[in-house]
Structures are given as structure tokens and as C-alpha cells.
Design a protein around this motif. Structure first.
Motif: not given
Length: 375
Positions: A313-315, A341, A344-345, A311, A348
Motif C-alpha cells: 500500500g506504500e511502494n 498511489l 507516489n509509489a 511495503k 519513491y
């Protein structure tokens, strides 16, 4: 159940087929290129040595180099044809299912044999099999001839499932799985270093029909002032198009050729960021390995394949134009200027994505799918 595998001897094939070891199935391998017995997969019955019809032990290379025209004539006259050798193997083995890996390598050459019987035929699409080669007239013809005969299909991305259905496949989709099967997460844990200690940007070094490493390296050159705290390691380099960057402006640059698989895993487990760039790949195994290793993934997205996992900009981050250096530069800049980023990615991916790629999890699913095939 007797399963006859048809493939070249590649790491992806070896890793996938290893899922069938001790599965209770009787496994055979027809070496489509006849490159010789493979000790690494000695647990299965191998059909090799079928090709040579003249000078079977020595002298062929000498003739090929010294008299290439004569060599071609001898090959055409005396060597055994794939179709004949495979038909003989099928007759002797009487398999309950045949599984081909890569359409143009392992499906097209044996199609005439499969058209003469009703043995369930499984096809695993690899990388550029459908997305790239459907744009080549001669290959598209082969694709449209093969797919209607195929009964079952494994793919490494939903994109290729959809393309197959568009081009004539009417069989059963067995699911989306990594091309080499799952990954040994315990091995990755052995080599992982803490996130805070990582400084390496690992770049897949393919520059060929599909690989676009040069565009990535040009983008990194334009970001050289902001890379002083990083080490850039380009791996899998096989030509001068990439090697020439050794003399460029990218700081702390290391260029490596082909690496042993364990060495590659160690690299990923020490990397902060992984970058892969291609014009047609499916779901790259190196991308999946980077995720398992805890590296932040930046990957090209041909036909939307990588977006099935990342995704944006997310993971991870997606490269939407593999040729556009300025775009790639922007994507990399977003990563190296946003440590939150990255942290966190990777957290996750480690918690939610890597477990789905576990070898034990995928192997169980794959073995059950083979068992579900009806002859």
C-alpha cells in the motif's frame, strides 16, 4: 583467486558471473548439463564436452528418438558421470573456491566430491530452491545433506537465509542480492517513457509448477469493464493455459511468448503496472526490473519474501493468496482506481529503491565478498 562456478547456462547465471569479469579473479565454469561452449561468457574458462562417451559429434539424437531404450543403456554404460568429470576438473584447476548456483541442479550432483576436500563452497539459492522443495521428501533429504557442507551462501531474500539456517546451514551468509546481480539503470533510463503516458499493465505469463498467471488473468477478466483505458500485455507465455485468454473478455490484450531481455526492459519501461504471481518464488528479477523501469509493482508474497522490498500500500501492493482470484481482483482494483498511489509509489521506488539495485553498486559489494573468502 581461482573461482570455479558450477551452474546451468541461464541468463541469471550469465549476469551474475559477469560481475567477476575484470575483477582480478581467475574464473572457471563447469557446465553442469554440458550443453556446450557459450560464446556469451567467452571471457571465462569453460569446462564443457565432458559428458558424451559415445557418438560424440552426431547420431545421439537419432538413436534417442528411434531406440530410446538402447539410448538409455548406452548412456549408462559409456557416458561420463558428473561426479567423475567434476572431480577431474577440481584436480586440474585446484580452485580456491567453488560456487554452485541452485541446490538441486548444481550442489547435489557434486556433493560427493566436496565431501572429500575442504575447498570453500559457496551456494546461491534460486527461486524455489528451499521454500518449495523443502516440502518434497526426496529434495529435503538432499537439502539436509548439502547445507551442512556449504561454507558460504548468497540469497535473493532473507526468507531463504532463514530456511537454510533451519535446515542445517551453519556457514556464513554473504548477504541478500538479486539472483542475476544488479541492473544497468542507464539502460532503463534510455527506454523510460513519462509516467503520465503509461497505459500498459504487464503480467508475468508463467503458469507452471510455481507460476500462477491464470489466477491473475481470471481476475482481470472480472475487471474487464474497468480496463478499457489500459493495454494488458502478458509476457513469457509458454503454454495454452494462458494463451486461451486471447479469446476472452480482457480488452486490448496482447499475449507474448519468451522475449529478448532488452525487449522485456522496453516493455517494463512503458508499463504503468507490473503483476507477478507465484506460489514459491524468492525475490523475482522481473519484479526488481519493473521497479527500476518505473512500473508500479504488484507481486505475490510467498513466505513473506516480497514484503522484504514492498511495503504493502506504500511502494507497491502484495498478493497474499496467489490462488484466490477474488483477492487478486481486489488488489488490482485498488491499483487502477488510485492513481495517486501509483504515482507516489513509483516516485519513491525511483528515488530510494532503484539506486540500491544498481549494477555498479552491487558488483562492487559482490566482488569484495568473493575476495573475503578464505581458503
Amino acid at each position: 583467486m581461482k573461482i570455479l562456478l558450477v551452474s546451468i547456462n541461464s541468463i541469471h547465471f550469465r549476469r551474475w558471473s559477469d560481475q567477476l569479469r575484470e575483477s582480478g579473479h581467475e574464473v572457471y565454469w563447469f557446465d553442469i548439463l554440458d550443453q556446450g561452449y557459450a560464446p556469451s561468457i567467452s571471457w571465462m574458462t569453460q569446462i564443457t564436452g565432458w559428458k558424451k562417451g559415445f557418438l560424440k559429434k552426431r547420431g545421439r539424437t537419432f538413436i534417442k528418438n528411434r531406440w530410446p531404450k538402447l539410448y538409455t543403456i548406452l548412456v549408462r554404460k559409456y557416458d561420463n558421470k558428473i561426479e567423475d568429470a567434476f572431480a577431474k576438473a577440481v584436480q586440474e584447476i585446484q580452485p580456491d573456491a567453488i560456487h554452485s548456483f541452485a541446490l538441486y541442479l548444481s550442489c547435489t550432483p557434486i556433493l560427493p566430491v566436496l565431501l572429500q576436500n575442504n575447498i570453500p563452497w559457496i551456494y546461491s539459492s534460486w527461486g524455489s530452491d528451499l521454500f518449495y522443495f523443502r516440502n518434497k521428501a526426496s529434495y529435503l533429504k538432499d537439502i539436509k545433506e548439502v547445507l551442512p557442507r556449504v561454507n558460504y551462501m548468497f540469497a535473493d531474500c532473507k526468507r531463504d537465509q532463514e530456511i537454510a539456517s533451519e535446515l542445517g546451514f551453519t556457514g556464513t551468509h554473504l548477504g541478500v542480492f538479486p539472483g542475476g546481480g544488479g541492473f544497468d539503470l542507464e539502460l532503463f533510463d534510455t527506454y523510460k517513457i513519462p509516467f503520465k503516458d503509461r497505459r500498459i499493465i504487464a503480467v508475468k505469463g508463467n503458469e507452471n509448477r510455481s507460476g500462477r498467471a491464470v489466477s491473475v488473468l481470471k481476475a482481470l477478466e472480472q475487471l474487464s469493464d474497468q480496463l478499457t483505458n489500459y493495454e494488458v500485455v502478458v509476457f513469457g507465455v509458454e503454454n495454452d493455459a494462458v494463451s486461451q485468454f486471447q479469446k476472452g473478455s480482457i480488452p486490448h490484450l496482447t499475449i507474448k511468448g519468451l522475449m529478448e531481455h532488452k525487449e522485456l526492459i522496453q516493455l517494463f519501461c512503458s508499463s504503468l503496472i507490473y503483476i507477478g504471481n507465484s506460489n514459491s518464488d524468492g525475490m523475482p528479477n522481473t519484479l526488481l526490473e519493473a521497479i527500476c523501469a518505473g512500473a508500479f509493482p504488484i507481486q505475490s508474497n510467498p513466505g513473506g519474501a516480497s514484503a522484504e522490498l514492498i511495503k504493502n500500500g506504500e511502494n507497491g501492493l502484495l498478493i497474499e493468496d496467489c490462488e484466490e482470484v477474488s483477492h487478486i481482483q481486489e488488489v488490482i482494483l485498488k491499483a487502477i482506481t488510485n492513481p495517486g498511489l501509483l504515482k507516489n509509489a513509483t516516485a519513491y521506488n525511483t528515488i530510494h529503491m532503484a539506486p540500491l539495485l544498481s549494477r555498479d553498486v552491487i558488483r562492487t559489494k559482490v566482488v569484495n565478498l568473493y575476495s573475503s573468502i578464505k581458503s
